[in-house]
Structures are given as structure tokens and as C-alpha cells.
Design an enzyme around this catalytic site. Sequence first.
Site, PDB file in Angstrom:
ATOM      1  N   HIS A 113       0.855  -1.194   0.000  1.00 17.46           N
ATOM      2  CA  HIS A 113       0.000   0.000   0.000  1.00 17.46           C
ATOM      3  C   HIS A 113       0.889   1.241   0.000  1.00 17.46           C
ATOM      4  O   HIS A 113       1.865   1.299   0.748  1.00 17.46           O
ATOM      5  CB  HIS A 113      -0.905  -0.009   1.240  1.00 17.46           C
ATOM      6  CG  HIS A 113      -1.863   1.141   1.252  1.00 17.46           C
ATOM      7  ND1 HIS A 113      -2.948   1.202   0.397  1.00 17.46           N
ATOM      8  CD2 HIS A 113      -1.873   2.295   1.968  1.00 17.46           C
ATOM      9  CE1 HIS A 113      -3.588   2.345   0.610  1.00 17.46           C
ATOM     10  NE2 HIS A 113      -2.961   3.024   1.547  1.00 17.46           N
ATOM     11  N   ASP A 149      -6.506  -2.744   3.947  1.00 15.01           N
ATOM     12  CA  ASP A 149      -5.177  -2.209   4.280  1.00 15.01           C
ATOM     13  C   ASP A 149      -4.902  -2.266   5.784  1.00 15.01           C
ATOM     14  O   ASP A 149      -4.475  -1.272   6.396  1.00 15.01           O
ATOM     15  CB  ASP A 149      -5.054  -0.750   3.768  1.00 15.01           C
ATOM     16  CG  ASP A 149      -5.262  -0.662   2.262  1.00 15.01           C
ATOM     17  OD1 ASP A 149      -4.862  -1.600   1.549  1.00 15.01           O
ATOM     18  OD2 ASP A 149      -5.841   0.334   1.803  1.00 15.01           O
TER      19      ASP A 149
HETATM   20  C1  GRF Z   1       0.615   0.542  -6.036  1.00 18.59           C
HETATM   21  O1  GRF Z   1       0.780   1.897  -5.703  1.00 18.59           O
HETATM   22  C2  GRF Z   1       0.292  -0.273  -4.833  1.00 18.59           C
HETATM   23  O2  GRF Z   1       0.893   0.203  -3.666  1.00 18.59           O
HETATM   24  C3  GRF Z   1      -1.202  -0.144  -4.721  1.00 18.59           C
HETATM   25  O3  GRF Z   1      -1.653  -0.153  -6.047  1.00 18.59           O
HETATM   26  C4  GRF Z   1      -0.622   0.325  -6.904  1.00 18.59           C
HETATM   27  C5  GRF Z   1      -0.398  -0.727  -7.940  1.00 18.59           C
HETATM   28  O4  GRF Z   1       0.542  -0.317  -8.895  1.00 18.59           O
HETATM   29  N1  GRF Z   1      -1.770  -1.201  -3.924  1.00 18.59           N
HETATM   30  P1  GRF Z   1       1.120  -1.369  -9.919  1.00 18.59           P
HETATM   31  O5  GRF Z   1      -0.079  -1.993 -10.626  1.00 18.59           O
HETATM   32  O6  GRF Z   1       1.889  -2.396  -9.146  1.00 18.59           O
HETATM   33  O7  GRF Z   1       1.967  -0.581 -10.847  1.00 18.59           O
END
Ligand code: GRF
Length: 204
Positions: A113, A149
Amino acid sequence: MSALASRLGILLSGRGSNFLAIAENIAQGKLAACEIAVVISNKADAPGLESARARGLKAVAIEARGRKRAEHDAEIIARLREHKVDLVCLAGYMRLLSTEFVQTFPERILNIHPSLLPAFPGLDAQEQAFAYGVQVAGCTVHFVDEQLDHGVIVLQKTVPVLEGDDAHALSARILEQEHIAYSEAIARVLSGEYRMVGRRYVKP
Ligand code: GRF
């Protein structure tokens, strides 16, 4: 570095940059005892699925739309079992997991997260943090429970908010740290060298 061989199951809904960072670290031998057994998306058009196929990985869409959570989760669990997954990594997977899902993989589901939890859970965490005026932002890798989360924190990385930042620039710097943090957290969990004391993740 992980002690035991492990088969990762990646769940994503979009871009998949965290998945790619994990795949790259495996390819470079930084997570040597890991392999990605399957990549699953609840959205058939997730770019992350295409990236997985391009890397020659098994990539499956299991659409969630119009289905009950329990039924959708059951199909994902079946796929994860079919591919003998022993660690599930949520990487931008935009759905809460059912109790059954969480209980099927106890202490074996991670999420990343883009905030220092418990601050700014939910959507647009980086924008929330920037708008709030924080001076230190960051990311969190945590075990997954049924709440959004919320599970026990495995690892956090901080990112300073710089003069002249906007939410976009801050998000990009947090993402760089996410790409490092997720593989570190996977290695930590797979090492087995920890115990949980209440909500505390304690290293020996
Ligand atoms: C990331 O910022 C992650 O922390 C959140 O969703 C986003 C996903 O980005 N849970 P990606 O698809 O891995 O580029």
C-alpha cells in the site's frame, strides 16, 4: 534471501509495476528461491496480464464483475491451488478478500500500500497524504486480513516530501520504494525468521 523454494501467486488489477519489479528481482537472482507460478487478474484488460504473458508466465483473467465475492474468490483459490502457490502477493489488486480466502492462506497473503499505514488507507493514498500536508510519506507491505489495508505490518519504507513536490512526483518516488520494499518483504516472510506478537512483526 529466502531459505525455502516458494511458488508465488500474484493478484493484480492494473498496471502491474510491482509485479514486474518482483519478476525482475527473481530474474536477477535477488529472490533466488522464488518463482512466479501464476498471475491472476480480476480484470481481463489489466496491462499487468499482458506483461506477464510477455515474460512467458501463466496469466489468467478471472472477471469479478457480476459475481458474488465468495464465488469469485473460490475460483481464484482453486487456481492458486492448481498452481501450488504458497505465497499470495496482492500487487494493485483492487478487491477485498473474503474470510475464506484469508483463512485458506494463513500468514501467506501480502499486500503493498502506498502510504505509511495506518495513515491513508484506501484509494489515492499518495494524493491523500500530499493534500494532508505530511512531510514524510512512504509505503507499507503487510499481511492481509479481511479489513482494508489493515493486517500486520511486515515492512515500511519512508519517502520525504520535498519542496516543489506535487502528488504526482511524490507518487513516483513512493513507487520506486514500493518496487524495493515488496521483494524485501517477500524474502523476510519466506525466511520464516520472525514471529508475530499481537500486531507486531518481530525479527529474532
Ligand atoms: C501501487 O501503488 C500499490 O501500492 C497499490 O496499487 C498500486 C499498484 O501499482 N496497492 P502497480 O499496478 O503495481 O503498478
